[in-house]
Motif scaffolding. Structure first.
Motif, PDB file in Angstrom:
ATOM      1  N   VAL A 145       0.838  -1.202   0.000  1.00  0.00           N
ATOM      2  CA  VAL A 145       0.000   0.000   0.000  1.00  0.00           C
ATOM      3  C   VAL A 145       0.875   1.256   0.000  1.00  0.00           C
ATOM      4  CG1 VAL A 145      -1.670   1.346   1.327  1.00  0.00           C
ATOM      5  CG2 VAL A 145      -1.961  -1.139   1.068  1.00  0.00           C
ATOM      6  N   TRP A 146       1.906   1.236   0.858  1.00  0.00           N
ATOM      7  CA  TRP A 146       2.820   2.393   0.918  1.00  0.00           C
ATOM      8  C   TRP A 146       3.525   2.593  -0.414  1.00  0.00           C
ATOM      9  CZ3 TRP A 146       8.090   2.530   0.169  1.00  0.00           C
ATOM     10  CH2 TRP A 146       8.721   3.750   0.458  1.00  0.00           C
ATOM     11  N   LYS A 147       3.964   1.473  -1.014  1.00  0.00           N
ATOM     12  CA  LYS A 147       4.682   1.554  -2.281  1.00  0.00           C
ATOM     13  C   LYS A 147       3.796   2.148  -3.368  1.00  0.00           C
ATOM     14  CE  LYS A 147       8.375   0.701  -4.755  1.00  0.00           C
ATOM     15  NZ  LYS A 147       9.656   1.391  -4.501  1.00  0.00           N
ATOM     16  N   ILE A 148       2.531   1.719  -3.402  1.00  0.00           N
ATOM     17  CA  ILE A 148       1.601   2.247  -4.420  1.00  0.00           C
ATOM     18  C   ILE A 148       1.372   3.741  -4.198  1.00  0.00           C
ATOM     19  CG2 ILE A 148      -0.783   2.168  -5.232  1.00  0.00           C
ATOM     20  CD1 ILE A 148      -0.733  -0.846  -4.648  1.00  0.00           C
ATOM     21  N   HIS A 149       1.143   4.102  -2.930  1.00  0.00           N
ATOM     22  CA  HIS A 149       0.910   5.514  -2.602  1.00  0.00           C
ATOM     23  C   HIS A 149       2.138   6.354  -2.921  1.00  0.00           C
ATOM     24  CE1 HIS A 149      -1.105   8.837  -0.607  1.00  0.00           C
ATOM     25  NE2 HIS A 149      -0.001   9.049   0.131  1.00  0.00           N
ATOM     26  N   HIS A 150       3.294   5.841  -2.603  1.00  0.00           N
ATOM     27  CA  HIS A 150       4.541   6.560  -2.864  1.00  0.00           C
ATOM     28  C   HIS A 150       4.764   6.735  -4.377  1.00  0.00           C
ATOM     29  CE1 HIS A 150       8.610   7.968  -2.200  1.00  0.00           C
ATOM     30  NE2 HIS A 150       9.066   7.068  -3.081  1.00  0.00           N
ATOM     31  N   THR A 151       4.481   5.690  -5.131  1.00  0.00           N
ATOM     32  CA  THR A 151       4.640   5.767  -6.593  1.00  0.00           C
ATOM     33  C   THR A 151       3.694   6.813  -7.195  1.00  0.00           C
ATOM     34  OG1 THR A 151       5.287   3.431  -6.666  1.00  0.00           O
ATOM     35  CG2 THR A 151       4.557   4.441  -8.737  1.00  0.00           C
TER      36      THR A 151
END
Length: 235
Positions: free
Chosen positions: A201-207
């Motif tokens: 989830v963090w990775k998607i949001h960060h991307t």
């Protein structure tokens, strides 16, 4: 040339002491007795043991014969050469060896369930009565005695009960440990999945955030954004 006192001492060492007291008779034995796990069970084994200790095998001479008897306290079996005349034992008696005194003593076996000598015999022929050679060193008794059998049976029952209890306790403990193990594994998997999910989830949001910044930079470079246009970079 020899000292008279020395000769007297040597003569005294060779004397056979007889002590009569009811059904008991003690006889001086010689040589150091050796401990064995079991005595010879027949005439052939007895003869082989006699040869091993270099005892007399003269069929005529009754001296220096091989003997194997229980110790007086019935904790072990002892073998030795008896270099005096072999004693004759009356029926109803076994024989034991008193190691501290180096003497052979009779043991009343009237309490045996079976196997007590029913006829007289020579001490070096005790192999004909195996019950006189079968002892329980732990209980310090003859196995043929009822009291010894009861004690042995009691200890066996206690041991079996204890072992059964230990096995049951161990089984319950193992089952409990298995349940705990599986619970730990499940919790670990849940935590791991949660951590991986949070990272995704963090990775998607960060991307998405990085992409918005890039798009804004591109729009500024091409002048496609008006002054009133606002871009939300909240992260």
């Amino acid at each position: 040339m020899s000292n008279p006192q020395v000769r007297v001492a040597l003569i005294l060492l060779g004397i056979v002491f007889l002590k009569s007291n009811g059904n008991h008779r003690e006889v001086l034995a010689t040589r150091t007795a050796g401990r064995v796990s079991e005595c010879p069970r027949d005439e052939k084994e007895w003869w082989i043991a006699s040869k091993r200790l270099n005892c007399s095998d003269d069929a005529i001479s009754p001296v220096n014969r091989y003997h194997c008897l229980p110790a007086e306290n019935l904790t072990t079996l002892l073998e030795f050469c008896y270099n005096r005349t072999r004693p004759q034992v009356v029926n109803g008696l076994c024989m034991v060896f008193i190691e501290k005194k180096n003497i052979v003593n009779h043991y009343n076996c009237s309490k045996f369930n079976e196997g007590c000598p029913n006829k007289s015999y020579y001490s070096n022929e005790i192999y004909n009565f195996p019950a006189c050679l079968e002892i329980d060193p732990t209980q310090r008794c003859y196995k043929a005695e009822l009291s010894c059998q009861q004690s042995t049976r009691f200890l066996t029952d206690v041991l079996n009960t204890t072992m059964s209890t230990l096995v049951n306790d161990t089984s319950r403990t193992m089952k409990k440990n298995v349940r705990i193990f599986y619970l730990v594994i499940i919790l670990s998997v849940i935590i791991l999945v949660g951590v991986i999910g949070a990272y995704v989830v963090w990775k998607i949001h960060h991307t998405m955030y990085i992409n918005r910044i890039i798009n804004y930079g591109n729009s500024r470079a091409t002048g496609c954004c008006s002054r009133s246009e606002t871009v939300d970079f909240e992260y």
